[in-house]
Design a protein around this motif. Sequence first.
Motif, mmCIF file in Angstrom:
data_model
loop_
_atom_site.group_PDB
_atom_site.id
_atom_site.type_symbol
_atom_site.label_atom_id
_atom_site.label_comp_id
_atom_site.label_asym_id
_atom_site.label_seq_id
_atom_site.Cartn_x
_atom_site.Cartn_y
_atom_site.Cartn_z
ATOM 1 N N LEU A 105 7.843 4.749 17.507
ATOM 2 C CA LEU A 105 8.142 4.583 16.090
ATOM 3 C C LEU A 105 9.499 3.897 15.963
ATOM 4 C CD1 LEU A 105 7.437 5.223 13.113
ATOM 5 C CD2 LEU A 105 8.696 7.367 13.403
ATOM 6 N N ILE A 106 9.502 2.673 15.405
ATOM 7 C CA ILE A 106 10.742 1.914 15.263
ATOM 8 C C ILE A 106 11.527 2.395 14.057
ATOM 9 C CG2 ILE A 106 11.742 -0.373 14.929
ATOM 10 C CD1 ILE A 106 10.508 0.100 17.685
ATOM 11 N N GLU A 107 10.873 2.491 12.917
ATOM 12 C CA GLU A 107 11.489 3.100 11.745
ATOM 13 C C GLU A 107 10.425 3.416 10.705
ATOM 14 O OE1 GLU A 107 13.936 0.446 9.061
ATOM 15 O OE2 GLU A 107 14.041 -0.738 10.895
ATOM 16 N N ALA A 108 10.782 4.335 9.809
ATOM 17 C CA ALA A 108 9.859 4.753 8.753
ATOM 18 C C ALA A 108 10.641 5.004 7.481
ATOM 19 C CB ALA A 108 9.098 6.018 9.171
ATOM 20 N N GLY A 109 9.979 4.772 6.356
ATOM 21 C CA GLY A 109 10.609 4.984 5.059
ATOM 22 C C GLY A 109 9.804 4.282 3.994
ATOM 23 N N SER A 110 10.340 4.198 2.789
ATOM 24 C CA SER A 110 9.637 3.471 1.738
ATOM 25 C C SER A 110 9.600 1.990 2.106
ATOM 26 C CB SER A 110 10.339 3.658 0.391
ATOM 27 O OG SER A 110 11.570 2.953 0.371
ATOM 28 N N GLY A 111 8.563 1.302 1.658
ATOM 29 C CA GLY A 111 8.462 -0.128 1.934
ATOM 30 C C GLY A 111 9.649 -0.886 1.382
ATOM 31 N N GLU A 112 10.116 -0.478 0.213
ATOM 32 C CA GLU A 112 11.248 -1.151 -0.416
ATOM 33 C C GLU A 112 12.507 -1.020 0.435
ATOM 34 O OE1 GLU A 112 13.287 -1.473 -4.861
ATOM 35 O OE2 GLU A 112 12.045 0.263 -4.352
ATOM 36 N N ARG A 113 12.752 0.191 0.956
ATOM 37 C CA ARG A 113 13.936 0.404 1.791
ATOM 38 C C ARG A 113 13.851 -0.406 3.082
ATOM 39 N NH1 ARG A 113 15.246 1.180 6.677
ATOM 40 N NH2 ARG A 113 13.755 2.864 6.956
ATOM 41 N N ILE B 21 0.807 -1.221 0.000
ATOM 42 C CA ILE B 21 0.000 0.000 0.000
ATOM 43 C C ILE B 21 0.836 1.266 0.000
ATOM 44 C CG2 ILE B 21 -1.538 1.411 1.436
ATOM 45 C CD1 ILE B 21 -2.920 -1.106 2.335
ATOM 46 N N GLY B 22 1.801 1.340 0.906
ATOM 47 C CA GLY B 22 2.344 2.624 1.283
ATOM 48 C C GLY B 22 3.426 3.187 0.375
ATOM 49 N N ASP B 23 3.333 4.497 0.076
ATOM 50 C CA ASP B 23 4.497 5.228 -0.425
ATOM 51 C C ASP B 23 5.522 5.285 0.697
ATOM 52 O OD1 ASP B 23 3.303 6.048 -2.956
ATOM 53 O OD2 ASP B 23 2.040 7.351 -1.746
ATOM 54 N N MET B 24 4.984 5.313 1.920
ATOM 55 C CA MET B 24 5.805 5.370 3.117
ATOM 56 C C MET B 24 5.199 4.409 4.132
ATOM 57 S SD MET B 24 6.680 8.788 5.309
ATOM 58 C CE MET B 24 7.585 8.758 6.846
ATOM 59 N N VAL B 25 6.061 3.685 4.838
ATOM 60 C CA VAL B 25 5.620 2.725 5.844
ATOM 61 C C VAL B 25 6.231 3.129 7.175
ATOM 62 C CG1 VAL B 25 5.682 0.306 6.577
ATOM 63 C CG2 VAL B 25 5.431 0.870 4.145
ATOM 64 N N ALA B 26 5.406 3.119 8.232
ATOM 65 C CA ALA B 26 5.881 3.437 9.581
ATOM 66 C C ALA B 26 5.570 2.260 10.493
ATOM 67 C CB ALA B 26 5.219 4.709 10.101
ATOM 68 N N LEU B 27 6.610 1.699 11.103
ATOM 69 C CA LEU B 27 6.464 0.539 11.978
ATOM 70 C C LEU B 27 6.481 0.998 13.432
ATOM 71 C CD1 LEU B 27 6.475 -2.548 12.509
ATOM 72 C CD2 LEU B 27 8.984 -2.468 12.350
ATOM 73 N N LEU B 28 5.430 0.622 14.166
ATOM 74 C CA LEU B 28 5.308 0.981 15.575
ATOM 75 C C LEU B 28 5.485 -0.255 16.450
ATOM 76 C CD1 LEU B 28 2.177 3.345 15.440
ATOM 77 C CD2 LEU B 28 4.576 4.014 15.482
ATOM 78 N N GLN B 29 6.037 -0.034 17.647
ATOM 79 C CA GLN B 29 6.140 -1.089 18.657
ATOM 80 C C GLN B 29 5.952 -0.445 20.026
ATOM 81 O OE1 GLN B 29 10.007 -2.615 19.546
ATOM 82 N NE2 GLN B 29 9.271 -4.606 20.230
ATOM 83 N N TRP C 194 16.733 -1.049 9.401
ATOM 84 C CA TRP C 194 17.714 -0.513 10.349
ATOM 85 C C TRP C 194 17.755 -1.326 11.641
ATOM 86 C CZ3 TRP C 194 15.287 4.986 9.671
ATOM 87 C CH2 TRP C 194 15.674 5.501 8.429
ATOM 88 N N THR C 195 16.699 -2.098 11.901
ATOM 89 C CA THR C 195 16.588 -2.821 13.168
ATOM 90 C C THR C 195 16.247 -4.285 12.923
ATOM 91 O OG1 THR C 195 14.238 -2.321 13.370
ATOM 92 C CG2 THR C 195 15.768 -0.738 14.357
ATOM 93 N N ALA C 196 16.685 -5.138 13.845
ATOM 94 C CA ALA C 196 16.324 -6.557 13.776
ATOM 95 C C ALA C 196 14.816 -6.724 13.916
ATOM 96 C CB ALA C 196 17.049 -7.332 14.869
ATOM 97 N N TYR C 197 14.185 -5.855 14.715
ATOM 98 C CA TYR C 197 12.731 -5.944 14.901
ATOM 99 C C TYR C 197 12.015 -5.768 13.563
ATOM 100 C CZ TYR C 197 8.041 -5.186 16.706
ATOM 101 O OH TYR C 197 6.688 -5.295 16.955
ATOM 102 N N ALA C 198 12.431 -4.786 12.773
ATOM 103 C CA ALA C 198 11.806 -4.549 11.466
ATOM 104 C C ALA C 198 12.059 -5.724 10.528
ATOM 105 C CB ALA C 198 12.316 -3.252 10.854
ATOM 106 N N ALA C 199 13.280 -6.240 10.528
ATOM 107 C CA ALA C 199 13.599 -7.376 9.660
ATOM 108 C C ALA C 199 12.702 -8.562 9.977
ATOM 109 C CB ALA C 199 15.066 -7.764 9.828
ATOM 110 N N GLN C 200 12.489 -8.836 11.264
ATOM 111 C CA GLN C 200 11.665 -9.970 11.678
ATOM 112 C C GLN C 200 10.184 -9.710 11.449
ATOM 113 O OE1 GLN C 200 13.525 -9.997 15.648
ATOM 114 N NE2 GLN C 200 13.975 -12.161 15.330
ATOM 115 N N PHE C 201 9.775 -8.445 11.495
ATOM 116 C CA PHE C 201 8.351 -8.137 11.302
ATOM 117 C C PHE C 201 7.943 -8.316 9.844
ATOM 118 C CE2 PHE C 201 4.720 -5.470 10.384
ATOM 119 C CZ PHE C 201 3.865 -5.765 11.428
#
Length: 349
Positions: free
Chosen positions: A221-229, A209-217, A235-242
Amino acid sequence: MQGMTAAQSMLVLSGVTRRFGAVAALDDVSLEIGMGQILCLVGHSGCGKSTLLRTIAGIETLDAGQISIEGVSVSGNGVFVEPEHRRVGFMFQDYALFPHLTVRDNVGFGLNRMARRDREVRISDTLARIGIEGLAERYPHMLSGGEQQRVALARALAPQPRLLLMDEPFSNLDRGLRDRVRQETLSIIRDLNMTAVVVTHDPEEALAIGDMVALLQKGRLIEAGSGERIYDAPWTAYAAQFFSEVNDIPARLSNGHLETPLGQFPVPAGMEGTPRLLLRPQSISLAETGIAAQVLHRAVLGEIEELSLAVEGLKQPLMMRGTDRHDVRVGDIVHISVNTDRALIFPDD
């Protein structure tokens, strides 16, 4: 989003904090969304994404921080603009259609301040834009899930909001229908050059969906940016695992390399301590020679083959996925190779 001017920004969140008793449902969240962009808020249940949506709408107040829409503060620093004056459309997860009103009257519910003739024109135009003119005189109980979703979208868009907020808008639909309705909805939003904030708990949906994705925990805010990036270089192991299944590989730092049961891996410059090494299943493949592994399980998932492998030194089975098919059976000894360039390495957290 660095360098965006106030004129380009539709929505700016600065240090947004919301507490319920001792619990911080939102903890110092800052984001900036440009005109015509779609932001996807994603995270596990209870991470604060729906609360953040409600603070943008004005349904929840802030304990700290500020929210601005088109450069004008609507929450924070002693300012609070009521929801009805924010020109924000809100689409609820359960659609919240009025059962006693027809589709036409549901869509026109937020237009009561308009002159009757203008209101009827707006309703008709909105029904036509969403492609539901034929449903105008039906009641919600007569509609399918996909039709109810379109009516809810039409009702949110009818007042011509500058910002559209959507809380899990596709979660009530069966998978096949969900994909189709999602594409139709996104097409409408983009045709209108609408700025939207969409909440989902589904990682694949967020990336789609997103032009921009923001991951919350837990409200942060854990990290934000394009979904592709975020997927390719989290930037974080949490994002990689999510955002994908990963193999968590035990590793120790030795002479500038990571020593693991799968061999040596290069270490990013400046990394100290005990780095965390994650491998996606698609970065592993079978080879003529290499590390020995025993096949524990094989499954064909449509185009994808998945192997579960036992490797000496690993407590957990190693997951491997790819589009190639292999003539292997449970118990077979095979050899694997690893694409070390696709390893995800993080500081120990």
